[in-house]
Motif scaffolding. Structure first.
Motif, PDB file in Angstrom:
ATOM      1  N   TYR A  50       0.761  18.738  -3.432  1.00 47.23           N
ATOM      2  CA  TYR A  50       0.329  17.625  -2.592  1.00 47.23           C
ATOM      3  C   TYR A  50       0.448  16.290  -3.335  1.00 47.23           C
ATOM      4  N   ASN A  51       0.016  16.268  -4.579  1.00 48.30           N
ATOM      5  CA  ASN A  51       0.119  15.037  -5.376  1.00 48.30           C
ATOM      6  C   ASN A  51       1.576  14.648  -5.610  1.00 48.30           C
ATOM      7  N   GLU A  52       2.433  15.678  -5.839  1.00 50.41           N
ATOM      8  CA  GLU A  52       3.855  15.389  -6.027  1.00 50.41           C
ATOM      9  C   GLU A  52       4.463  14.800  -4.766  1.00 50.41           C
ATOM     10  N   SER A  53       4.066  15.373  -3.611  1.00 45.64           N
ATOM     11  CA  SER A  53       4.590  14.840  -2.347  1.00 45.64           C
ATOM     12  C   SER A  53       4.091  13.420  -2.107  1.00 45.64           C
ATOM     13  N   VAL A  54       2.803  13.145  -2.478  1.00 44.07           N
ATOM     14  CA  VAL A  54       2.286  11.776  -2.319  1.00 44.07           C
ATOM     15  C   VAL A  54       3.044  10.805  -3.206  1.00 44.07           C
ATOM     16  N   VAL A  55       3.336  11.229  -4.443  1.00 45.73           N
ATOM     17  CA  VAL A  55       4.099  10.368  -5.365  1.00 45.73           C
ATOM     18  C   VAL A  55       5.509  10.138  -4.841  1.00 45.73           C
ATOM     19  N   ASP A  56       6.129  11.202  -4.314  1.00 44.02           N
ATOM     20  CA  ASP A  56       7.480  11.058  -3.756  1.00 44.02           C
ATOM     21  C   ASP A  56       7.475  10.108  -2.572  1.00 44.02           C
ATOM     22  N   CYS A  57       6.453  10.257  -1.705  1.00 46.55           N
ATOM     23  CA  CYS A  57       6.365   9.353  -0.549  1.00 46.55           C
ATOM     24  C   CYS A  57       6.200   7.910  -0.992  1.00 46.55           C
ATOM     25  N   TYR A  58       5.377   7.716  -2.027  1.00 47.10           N
ATOM     26  CA  TYR A  58       5.170   6.342  -2.498  1.00 47.10           C
ATOM     27  C   TYR A  58       6.461   5.762  -3.092  1.00 47.10           C
ATOM     28  N   THR A  59       7.223   6.584  -3.879  1.00 43.18           N
ATOM     29  CA  THR A  59       8.495   6.101  -4.456  1.00 43.18           C
ATOM     30  C   THR A  59       9.525   5.833  -3.363  1.00 43.18           C
ATOM     31  N   LEU A  60       9.552   6.736  -2.352  1.00 42.75           N
ATOM     32  CA  LEU A  60      10.478   6.499  -1.238  1.00 42.75           C
ATOM     33  C   LEU A  60      10.098   5.251  -0.458  1.00 42.75           C
ATOM     34  N   LYS A  61       8.795   5.014  -0.333  1.00 42.21           N
ATOM     35  CA  LYS A  61       8.373   3.808   0.373  1.00 42.21           C
ATOM     36  C   LYS A  61       8.797   2.561  -0.389  1.00 42.21           C
ATOM     37  N   LEU A  62       8.612   2.598  -1.720  1.00 43.76           N
ATOM     38  CA  LEU A  62       9.044   1.440  -2.531  1.00 43.76           C
ATOM     39  C   LEU A  62      10.546   1.236  -2.449  1.00 43.76           C
ATOM     40  N   ARG A  63      11.291   2.346  -2.490  1.00 47.29           N
ATOM     41  CA  ARG A  63      12.751   2.258  -2.395  1.00 47.29           C
ATOM     42  C   ARG A  63      13.156   1.722  -1.030  1.00 47.29           C
ATOM     43  N   LYS A  64      12.464   2.153   0.018  1.00 49.54           N
ATOM     44  CA  LYS A  64      12.769   1.657   1.351  1.00 49.54           C
ATOM     45  C   LYS A  64      12.514   0.159   1.439  1.00 49.54           C
ATOM     46  N   GLU A  65      11.387  -0.289   0.856  1.00 50.70           N
ATOM     47  CA  GLU A  65      11.087  -1.724   0.896  1.00 50.70           C
ATOM     48  C   GLU A  65      12.139  -2.534   0.148  1.00 50.70           C
ATOM     49  N   SER A  66      12.569  -2.001  -1.020  1.00 53.77           N
ATOM     50  CA  SER A  66      13.619  -2.731  -1.764  1.00 53.77           C
ATOM     51  C   SER A  66      14.930  -2.775  -0.987  1.00 53.77           C
ATOM     52  N   LEU A  67      15.289  -1.646  -0.335  1.00 53.44           N
ATOM     53  CA  LEU A  67      16.527  -1.615   0.461  1.00 53.44           C
ATOM     54  C   LEU A  67      16.427  -2.523   1.676  1.00 53.44           C
ATOM     55  N   LEU A  68      15.244  -2.575   2.295  1.00 51.77           N
ATOM     56  CA  LEU A  68      15.089  -3.494   3.425  1.00 51.77           C
ATOM     57  C   LEU A  68      15.204  -4.945   2.977  1.00 51.77           C
ATOM     58  N   ALA A  69      14.683  -5.247   1.800  1.00 50.92           N
ATOM     59  CA  ALA A  69      14.820  -6.624   1.287  1.00 50.92           C
ATOM     60  C   ALA A  69      16.292  -6.951   1.019  1.00 50.92           C
ATOM     61  N   ASP A  70      17.022  -5.993   0.402  1.00 48.22           N
ATOM     62  CA  ASP A  70      18.468  -6.210   0.176  1.00 48.22           C
ATOM     63  C   ASP A  70      19.204  -6.365   1.495  1.00 48.22           C
ATOM     64  N   ARG A 106      33.105 -22.883  -0.575  1.00 44.90           N
ATOM     65  CA  ARG A 106      32.956 -21.497  -0.082  1.00 44.90           C
ATOM     66  C   ARG A 106      31.569 -20.966  -0.508  1.00 44.90           C
ATOM     67  N   SER A 107      31.114 -20.267   0.406  1.00 48.73           N
ATOM     68  CA  SER A 107      29.808 -19.617   0.107  1.00 48.73           C
ATOM     69  C   SER A 107      30.058 -18.362  -0.680  1.00 48.73           C
ATOM     70  N   GLN A 108      29.327 -18.221  -1.750  1.00 48.50           N
ATOM     71  CA  GLN A 108      29.431 -17.051  -2.628  1.00 48.50           C
ATOM     72  C   GLN A 108      28.410 -15.997  -2.187  1.00 48.50           C
ATOM     73  N   LEU A 109      28.941 -14.806  -2.042  1.00 50.35           N
ATOM     74  CA  LEU A 109      28.086 -13.669  -1.695  1.00 50.35           C
ATOM     75  C   LEU A 109      27.536 -13.044  -2.965  1.00 50.35           C
ATOM     76  N   THR A 110      26.262 -12.890  -3.001  1.00 53.06           N
ATOM     77  CA  THR A 110      25.609 -12.265  -4.155  1.00 53.06           C
ATOM     78  C   THR A 110      25.057 -10.928  -3.711  1.00 53.06           C
ATOM     79  N   PHE A 111      25.491  -9.895  -4.410  1.00 52.37           N
ATOM     80  CA  PHE A 111      25.009  -8.532  -4.106  1.00 52.37           C
ATOM     81  C   PHE A 111      24.037  -8.105  -5.193  1.00 52.37           C
ATOM     82  N   ILE A 112      22.947  -7.621  -4.738  1.00 51.96           N
ATOM     83  CA  ILE A 112      21.929  -7.115  -5.648  1.00 51.96           C
ATOM     84  C   ILE A 112      22.044  -5.622  -5.670  1.00 51.96           C
ATOM     85  N   PRO A 113      22.279  -5.033  -6.817  1.00 55.96           N
ATOM     86  CA  PRO A 113      22.415  -3.571  -6.845  1.00 55.96           C
ATOM     87  C   PRO A 113      21.097  -2.907  -6.498  1.00 55.96           C
ATOM     88  N   ALA A 114      21.281  -1.792  -5.847  1.00 54.62           N
ATOM     89  CA  ALA A 114      20.093  -1.027  -5.419  1.00 54.62           C
ATOM     90  C   ALA A 114      19.479  -0.362  -6.625  1.00 54.62           C
TER      91      ALA A 114
END
Length: 455
Positions: free
Chosen positions: A402-422, A447-455
Motif C-alpha cells: 500500500y505504501n509503495e502504491s501511494v509513493v508510486d501514485c505521488y511520483t506519477l502525480k508529480l510527473r503528470k504535473e511536470s508534463l502538463l507544465a511542459d 524569429r521566435s526560438q522554440l525552447t524545449f524542456i526535457p522531461a
C-alpha cells in the motif's frame, strides 16, 4: 408378447351401479390413505429436519460465541498489557520524581539543621544575657519591695490599733441597744399573751353554744328516723311471714341435699380432679398445638418467600438469558456483516492490486521487488515486535504494498504535473509561432526560438 391389459373404462363398463359406487369409494379411500401417509411422512421429515437445523444452529451459535469470546479475550489482554505498560512508565516517572524530591528534601533538612544549630547558639547567648539583666533587675526590685513592705507594715499596724479601739466602742454601744430591745420585747410579749387568752375563752364559749344547738336538732331527727325504722320493720315482718315457712322447707331440703352431698363427696372430688387433669391436658395440648401451628406458619411463610424469590430469580434469569441471546444474535449478525464487508473490501483491494500489477513496467517491478527485499530483511527491534499484535502481523506485506502504491501514485502525480507544465509551455510557444507566421509584414530576421524542456 402377452395380452394387453384392459383399461379402467372397460372394467367400469362391466360393473353395475352399486359396484361402481363401491369401487369408486374404495379407490377414494385408498387415495385418501396414501395422501395421509404422504403428509405424515412429510411432517415427520420436516420435524426431523427442523430438529437437525436447531441442533446445527445451537452448535453454530456456540462456535460463534467461543470465537467472539476468544477475540474479546485477545483485545482485553492487549488493552491490559497497554495499561500495564503505561502504568509501569508512570510508576517509574513518579518514582524518579519522588527520589529527586526526597534528595532535595534531605539536602534542605541538612541545611535547615545547620541553620537551626547556628540560630540556637546565638539564641542561647542572647538568653543568657537577658537572664543576667533580669537577675540584676530582680535584685533591685527585691530591695525596693523590702523597703516598701516595712513601710506598709508600720502603717497597717497603726490602722489595726485604730480599728480595734473603734470596734470596742461600737461593741459597748451595741450591747446597750440589745439590752433595751430585749426589755421592750418582753413587755410586748406579756401584753399579747394576755389578749390571746381572752380571745381563746370567747371562742370556746361560742363553740360550746353552737354544739348544743346542733345536738338538739340531731336528736329530733334521730327520733323521727327511729319511728320510721320501726314501721318499716313491722311491714317487713308481716310481708316475710309467709316466706319464712317456705324458707324452713327449703332449709330442710338443703340439709337433705347436704347429707347426700356428703355421701357423694368422694365421687365429686374424683370427678373434679379428673376434670382438672383433663383441663390441664387440654391446656398443654392447646399450647403444643399453638406452638406447632406457629412453627408451621413460619415454615410456610419462609417456604412461600423462598418460592417467590426462586420464581423471581427464574424469571429474571430467563429475561436476562433472552436479552443476552437477542443481544448476542444481534452482535453476531453485525459481526458477520462487518466481516463479510471487510472480506469484500479485501477482495476488492486484492483485485485492484492485481490490476495495478498488470500496469507496472518491468523496471518498476524489479525496483519494487528490490525495495521489498530490503524492507523484509531489515531487522526490527524487540520493542517494535512487541508493539505489533499477533493477528495483525500478517498485514505487513499489505501495508508495504500500500505504501509503495501511494509513493508510486505521488511520483506519477508529480510527473503528470511536470508534463502538463511542459505541454502548456509548448502550446504557448506554438501559438506564438503560428501568430508570427500569420502576420504578412513581419520582419524575417526576427524569429521566435522554440525552447524545449526535457522531461
Amino acid at each position: 408378447m402377452g395380452p394387453k391389459k384392459k383399461g379402467k373404462g372397460s372394467k367400469l363398463a362391466r360393473m353395475s351401479e352399486e359396484e361402481k359406487i363401491r369401487y369408486l369409494q374404495h379407490r377414494a379411500a385408498i387415495e385418501e390413505e396414501a395422501r395421509r401417509r404422504k403428509e405424515q411422512l412429510i411432517s415427520t421429515f420436516m420435524k426431523n429436519k427442523l430438529k437437525h437445523e436447531e441442533a446445527f444452529t445451537r452448535l453454530n451459535s456456540a462456535k460463534i460465541n467461543q470465537q467472539w469470546r476468544h477475540l474479546l479475550r485477545k483485545l482485553k489482554c492487549k488493552e491490559l498489557k497497554d495499561d500495564m505498560e503505561a502504568l509501569w512508565k508512570s510508576f517509574e516517572t513518579t518514582m524518579n520524581c519522588k527520589t529527586r524530591l526526597i534528595d532535595t528534601l534531605l539536602s534542605d533538612l541538612e541545611n535547615a539543621d545547620w541553620q537551626y544549630a547556628m540560630m540556637f547558639h546565638s539564641h542561647s547567648e542572647t538568653v543568657d544575657k537577658l537572664i543576667e539583666l533580669h537577675r540584676d533587675r530582680l535584685d533591685s526590685l527585691h530591695r525596693f519591695y523590702n523597703k516598701e513592705r516595712i513601710k506598709m507594715m508600720a502603717k497597717a499596724k497603726y490602722e489595726h490599733e485604730k480599728i480595734t479601739a473603734k470596734g470596742n466602742r461600737d461593741g459597748e454601744h451595741l450591747q446597750a441597744v440589745i439590752f433595751e430591745m430585749n426589755k421592750r420585747f418582753s413587755n410586748e410579749k406579756h401584753k399579747t399573751d394576755s389578749s390571746c387568752e381572752n380571745k381563746q375563752d370567747e371562742l370556746r364559749n361560742q363553740m360550746l353554744s353552737d354544739i348544743e344547738k346542733v345536738e338538739e336538732a340531731c336528736a329530733a331527727k334521730l327520733e323521727h328516723l327511729w319511728q320510721a325504722l320501726q314501721k318499716v320493720l313491722k311491714d317487713y315482718t308481716s310481708a316475710i311471714e309467709p316466706m319464712r315457712v317456705h324458707y324452713g322447707a327449703l332449709c330442710d331440703r338443703d340439709s337433705d341435699s347436704s347429707t347426700q352431698l356428703m355421701v357423694h363427696c368422694d365421687t365429686i372430688n374424683k370427678y373434679t380432679e379428673l376434670i382438672i387433669n383433663l383441663k390441664q391436658q387440654l391446656a398443654t395440648k392447646q399450647k403444643s398445638y399453638d406452638q406447632t401451628m406457629c412453627v408451621l406458619k413460619k415454615e410456610q411463610s419462609t417456604l412461600f418467600q423462598k418460592f417467590h424469590h426462586m420464581r423471581t430469580d427464574v424469571t429474571n434469569h430467563n429475561k436476562s438469558a433472552e436479552s443476552k441471546l437477542t443481544h448476542l444474535s444481534i452482535v453476531s449478525s453485525n459481526v458477520i456483516k462487518e466481516l463479510t464487508r471487510k472480506l469484500e473490501k479485501a477482495k476488492s483491494v486484492i483485485q485492484l492490486s492485481e490490476k495495478c500489477k498488470k500496469f507496472q513496467k518491468d523496471e518498476e517491478k524489479s525496483l519494487l521487488s528490490y525495495c521489498r527485499h530490503l524492507m523484509i530483511n531489515k531487522e526490527t527491534t524487540a520493542d517494535q515486535k512487541e508493539k505489533i499484535p499477533e493477528p495483525f502481523d500478517k498485514l505487513g506485506n499489505f501495508w508495504h504494498l500500500y505504501n509503495e502504491s501511494v509513493v508510486d501514485c505521488y511520483t506519477l502525480k508529480l510527473r503528470k504535473e511536470s508534463l502538463l507544465a511542459d505541454n502548456r509551455q509548448l502550446k504557448r510557444l506554438l501559438r506564438h509561432y503560428l501568430n508570427t507566421l500569420a502576420q504578412p509584414h513581419s520582419v524575417p530576421n526576427k524569429r521566435s526560438q522554440l525552447t524545449f524542456i526535457p522531461a
